[in-house]
Scaffold this motif. Sequence first.
Motif, PDB file in Angstrom:
ATOM      1  N   SER A 172       0.821  -1.214   0.000  1.00 44.37           N
ATOM      2  CA  SER A 172       0.000   0.000   0.000  1.00 44.37           C
ATOM      3  C   SER A 172       0.854   1.263   0.000  1.00 44.37           C
ATOM      4  N   THR A 173       1.908   1.290   0.815  1.00 43.44           N
ATOM      5  CA  THR A 173       2.772   2.480   0.823  1.00 43.44           C
ATOM      6  C   THR A 173       3.496   2.640  -0.513  1.00 43.44           C
ATOM      7  N   THR A 174       3.849   1.511  -1.133  1.00 40.79           N
ATOM      8  CA  THR A 174       4.522   1.576  -2.439  1.00 40.79           C
ATOM      9  C   THR A 174       3.591   2.126  -3.506  1.00 40.79           C
ATOM     10  N   ILE A 175       2.351   1.666  -3.522  1.00 43.13           N
ATOM     11  CA  ILE A 175       1.363   2.167  -4.483  1.00 43.13           C
ATOM     12  C   ILE A 175       1.083   3.643  -4.237  1.00 43.13           C
ATOM     13  N   SER A 176       0.915   4.003  -2.981  1.00 40.59           N
ATOM     14  CA  SER A 176       0.651   5.399  -2.635  1.00 40.59           C
ATOM     15  C   SER A 176       1.807   6.301  -3.054  1.00 40.59           C
ATOM     16  N   GLY A 177       3.026   5.824  -2.817  1.00 38.97           N
ATOM     17  CA  GLY A 177       4.188   6.602  -3.234  1.00 38.97           C
ATOM     18  C   GLY A 177       4.241   6.782  -4.730  1.00 38.97           C
ATOM     19  N   ALA A 178       3.956   5.714  -5.474  1.00 37.76           N
ATOM     20  CA  ALA A 178       3.991   5.788  -6.939  1.00 37.76           C
ATOM     21  C   ALA A 178       2.987   6.792  -7.468  1.00 37.76           C
ATOM     22  N   LEU A 179       1.776   6.761  -6.926  1.00 31.19           N
ATOM     23  CA  LEU A 179       0.703   7.604  -7.463  1.00 31.19           C
ATOM     24  C   LEU A 179       0.754   9.036  -6.929  1.00 31.19           C
ATOM     25  N   ILE A 180       0.848   9.178  -5.621  1.00 27.54           N
ATOM     26  CA  ILE A 180       0.764  10.521  -5.034  1.00 27.54           C
ATOM     27  C   ILE A 180       2.095  11.262  -5.137  1.00 27.54           C
ATOM     28  N   ALA A 181       3.186  10.604  -4.703  1.00 29.34           N
ATOM     29  CA  ALA A 181       4.488  11.272  -4.763  1.00 29.34           C
ATOM     30  C   ALA A 181       5.075  11.248  -6.170  1.00 29.34           C
ATOM     31  N   GLY A 182       4.959  10.091  -6.858  1.00 28.33           N
ATOM     32  CA  GLY A 182       5.542   9.959  -8.197  1.00 28.33           C
ATOM     33  C   GLY A 182       4.773  10.718  -9.251  1.00 28.33           C
ATOM     34  N   LEU A 183       3.558  10.284  -9.538  1.00 30.10           N
ATOM     35  CA  LEU A 183       2.719  10.966 -10.521  1.00 30.10           C
ATOM     36  C   LEU A 183       2.403  12.387 -10.071  1.00 30.10           C
ATOM     37  N   GLY A 184       2.043  12.538  -8.799  1.00 31.12           N
ATOM     38  CA  GLY A 184       1.722  13.867  -8.284  1.00 31.12           C
ATOM     39  C   GLY A 184       2.896  14.820  -8.353  1.00 31.12           C
ATOM     40  N   GLY A 185       4.084  14.334  -7.965  1.00 29.71           N
ATOM     41  CA  GLY A 185       5.274  15.177  -8.032  1.00 29.71           C
ATOM     42  C   GLY A 185       5.613  15.587  -9.449  1.00 29.71           C
ATOM     43  N   TRP A 186       5.460  14.652 -10.379  1.00 25.76           N
ATOM     44  CA  TRP A 186       5.735  14.954 -11.785  1.00 25.76           C
ATOM     45  C   TRP A 186       4.780  16.009 -12.311  1.00 25.76           C
TER      46      TRP A 186
END
Length: 211
Positions: A172-186
């Motif tokens: 769950s933390t990995t998915i959240s990081g990918a979507l919120i921090a990764g996609l969101g950061g981009w």
Amino acid sequence: MSTSMSASRHAAKGLRRPELWRWRVVDIVVASVIAVACAVIFLLWNIGYEAPSTLLKPLLPGVQGLLAGPWLLAGVLGGLIIRKPGAALYTEVVAAVISALVGNQWGPLTIASGIVQGLGAELIFLVFLYGVWRLPVAILAGAGAGLACGINDRILWYPGADVLFTSVYIASTTISGALIAGLGGWLIARGLAATGALNRFASGRAATARV
């Protein structure tokens, strides 16, 4: 085309580019501003996550890890904008230090989490030799931060947790990081570049270039 050729040259030189290792004053200032802005997000989310966490916990043990993403944003965003070794670690750690100093329920261990999460994103950027900054890399960096977050939290906050909780929480933390921090950061980095605020950075010039 020129942007693609520049990226290819950077990849060919790898970590041997002298300019890669030189932090300018503007790099330090902007990285610090990013950290402070993300620290504000951290402080708000320190309180705001509690209500959705209460709703998620009964659904499946560990699924509350989906709420970790906002705490992972600083490292990914700093890395994407500054594009220097150490930028992801710097922004995540400074944001965590501010959060700890202002006060939260986790105290000084917030800083330990910031170090681990920043390293998670930093290692992904390193794998690509700090030369590839496309969306898939941003998502991987977010996932790396999320994976590191999940493992760290499991050790610090959930000792003795069973296999189901551990697996679900880290996933769950990995998915959240990918979507919120990764996609969101981009998306945030692209949005800032579109305003012209990042024109002194390669991230700003690349985002507005005509390919």
